[in-house]
Design an enzyme around this catalytic site. Sequence first.
Site, short mmCIF file in Angstrom:
data_model
loop_
_atom_site.label_atom_id
_atom_site.label_comp_id
_atom_site.label_asym_id
_atom_site.label_seq_id
_atom_site.Cartn_x
_atom_site.Cartn_y
_atom_site.Cartn_z
N SER A 122 0.77 -1.19 -0.05
CA SER A 122 0.11 -0.09 0.03
C SER A 122 0.84 1.34 -0.07
O SER A 122 1.94 1.07 0.57
CB SER A 122 -0.89 -0.03 1.37
OG SER A 122 -1.38 1.15 1.63
N TYR A 173 -2.15 -0.94 10.32
CA TYR A 173 -2.24 -1.56 9.10
C TYR A 173 -1.30 -1.14 8.25
O TYR A 173 -0.52 -1.89 7.60
CB TYR A 173 -3.54 -1.05 8.57
CG TYR A 173 -3.90 -1.14 6.85
CD1 TYR A 173 -4.17 -2.13 6.48
CD2 TYR A 173 -3.52 0.20 6.31
CE1 TYR A 173 -4.37 -2.44 5.14
CE2 TYR A 173 -3.84 -0.45 4.76
CZ TYR A 173 -3.99 -1.28 4.14
OH TYR A 173 -4.26 -1.41 2.87
N1 LIG Z 1 -8.46 -0.01 -2.02
C1 LIG Z 1 -7.34 0.54 -1.80
O1 LIG Z 1 -7.29 1.82 -1.93
C2 LIG Z 1 -6.00 0.02 -1.28
C3 LIG Z 1 -4.74 0.69 -1.17
C4 LIG Z 1 -3.69 0.05 -0.79
C5 LIG Z 1 -3.57 -1.30 -0.66
N2 LIG Z 1 -4.75 -2.00 -0.91
C6 LIG Z 1 -4.72 -3.51 -0.53
O2 LIG Z 1 -5.18 -4.10 -1.71
C7 LIG Z 1 -5.72 -5.32 -1.40
C8 LIG Z 1 -7.02 -5.55 -1.75
O3 LIG Z 1 -7.97 -4.67 -1.25
P1 LIG Z 1 -9.18 -4.04 -2.09
O4 LIG Z 1 -9.15 -2.64 -2.24
O5 LIG Z 1 -9.50 -5.06 -3.27
O6 LIG Z 1 -10.26 -4.31 -0.97
P2 LIG Z 1 -11.53 -5.27 -0.78
O7 LIG Z 1 -12.52 -5.03 -2.09
O8 LIG Z 1 -12.14 -5.05 0.50
O9 LIG Z 1 -10.93 -6.66 -1.01
C9 LIG Z 1 -10.22 -7.16 -0.01
C10 LIG Z 1 -9.92 -8.77 -0.01
O10 LIG Z 1 -9.63 -9.41 1.22
C11 LIG Z 1 -10.51 -10.02 1.77
N3 LIG Z 1 -10.19 -10.18 3.21
C12 LIG Z 1 -10.45 -9.13 4.09
N4 LIG Z 1 -10.37 -9.55 5.31
C13 LIG Z 1 -10.13 -10.74 5.37
C14 LIG Z 1 -10.04 -11.78 6.33
N5 LIG Z 1 -10.35 -11.23 7.58
N6 LIG Z 1 -9.75 -12.99 5.98
C15 LIG Z 1 -9.66 -13.42 4.87
N7 LIG Z 1 -9.85 -12.43 3.82
C16 LIG Z 1 -10.19 -11.33 4.01
C17 LIG Z 1 -11.68 -9.59 1.44
O11 LIG Z 1 -12.56 -10.70 1.47
P3 LIG Z 1 -14.07 -10.33 2.66
O12 LIG Z 1 -14.78 -9.11 1.57
O13 LIG Z 1 -14.81 -11.67 2.40
O14 LIG Z 1 -13.64 -10.00 3.82
C18 LIG Z 1 -11.56 -9.38 0.01
O15 LIG Z 1 -11.47 -10.46 -1.01
C19 LIG Z 1 -5.61 -5.47 0.25
O16 LIG Z 1 -4.43 -6.07 0.49
C20 LIG Z 1 -5.58 -4.02 0.66
O17 LIG Z 1 -4.80 -3.79 2.06
C21 LIG Z 1 -6.00 -1.52 -1.12
#
Ligand SMILES: NC(=O)c1ccc[n+]([C@@H]2O[C@H](COP(=O)([O-])OP(=O)(O)OC[C@H]3O[C@@H](n4cnc5c(N)ncnc54)[C@H](OP(=O)(O)O)[C@@H]3O)[C@@H](O)[C@H]2O)c1
Length: 254
Positions: free
Chosen positions: A147, A161
């Site tokens: 991130s 985080y």
């Molecule tokens: N969106 C952003 O701006 C952003 C920025 C920097 C980094 N990231 C990183 O990018 C990655 C994907 O995020 P995203 O934006 O696509 O968010 P998202 O749509 O919320 O997806 C996150 C994924 O991780 C899973 N997850 C969350 N909590 C979990 C748990 N306790 N056990 C197992 N799986 C879990 C979610 O499944 P459930 O929905 O079932 O929990 C989902 O499949 C993450 O590592 C996040 O930290 C995102």
Amino acid sequence: MTPSVFGNLFTHKTVVITGAGNGIGRAVLIAFHAAGANIIAHLGRHSSYAKDLPDTIKYMTGDFTQATQQQAFIDFVQSHTDTIDVLINNAGTMFGRFPADTLTDEQYTDIVELNQHAVVRITRGLLPQLHAASHKVGNAAIVNTVSISALTGGSPGSSIYSATKAFVSTYSKGLARELAPKQIRVNAVSPGVIDTDFHARYSSAEKLEATRQQIPLQRLGTAADCAPTFLYLAAPALSGYITGQVIEINGGQR
Ligand SMILES: NC(=O)c1ccc[n+]([C@@H]2O[C@H](COP(=O)([O-])OP(=O)(O)OC[C@H]3O[C@@H](n4cnc5c(N)ncnc54)[C@H](OP(=O)(O)O)[C@@H]3O)[C@@H](O)[C@H]2O)c1
């Protein structure tokens, strides 16, 4: 299926992805599938994410705040394959915004368990299969999702985080050196502010608009903006001499 810009680059390749049910992970899953990969996925915690997935994809769900469910995923993958060409550690979330003075042990543990420990354990558990693939064809790859907050520390309430993402960023660089002699490359993708459920949960519309105005490209990112970089870093034909790198996808933010 829409033809992939990556052609059939991943035909006969086995790709393992975590957090692939929605958001960035789902876009990555669909992109690998379009490029011909055999996919074994952890979708997240909700089996409803399996709706509309291509039939060929093997998947399970599980809560990675629990070490037993991290291990269950490792076992599931190993029951389906002896070789892994690509491992994408993407599952992650903030869980909430927790001020340092009221952070509970449970909140702290959940954040670290999912965003840090699960990455280390799943990588360790699946290294034999990555070794087997690199031994056979050379150049297996790990791509971890970190991130922009690993660089900045994130915004208030996200320090733990952000620290876990910094851990995974450094872990990826260290692992890249350690695994280079075995022809396993390790890189990370570092999203900025990407419009997924993640921010729908943790950031107000006002906060997102204020952030958007600070982004040089003047818009939030999308999951589709992120997915191609995962495939690029996974493909030896495109990035075979790249390892230990973190690619920032953030519209020009610093
Ligand atoms: N969106 C952003 O701006 C952003 C920025 C920097 C980094 N990231 C990183 O990018 C990655 C994907 O995020 P995203 O934006 O696509 O968010 P998202 O749509 O919320 O997806 C996150 C994924 O991780 C899973 N997850 C969350 N909590 C979990 C748990 N306790 N056990 C197992 N799986 C879990 C979610 O499944 P459930 O929905 O079932 O929990 C989902 O499949 C993450 O590592 C996040 O930290 C995102």
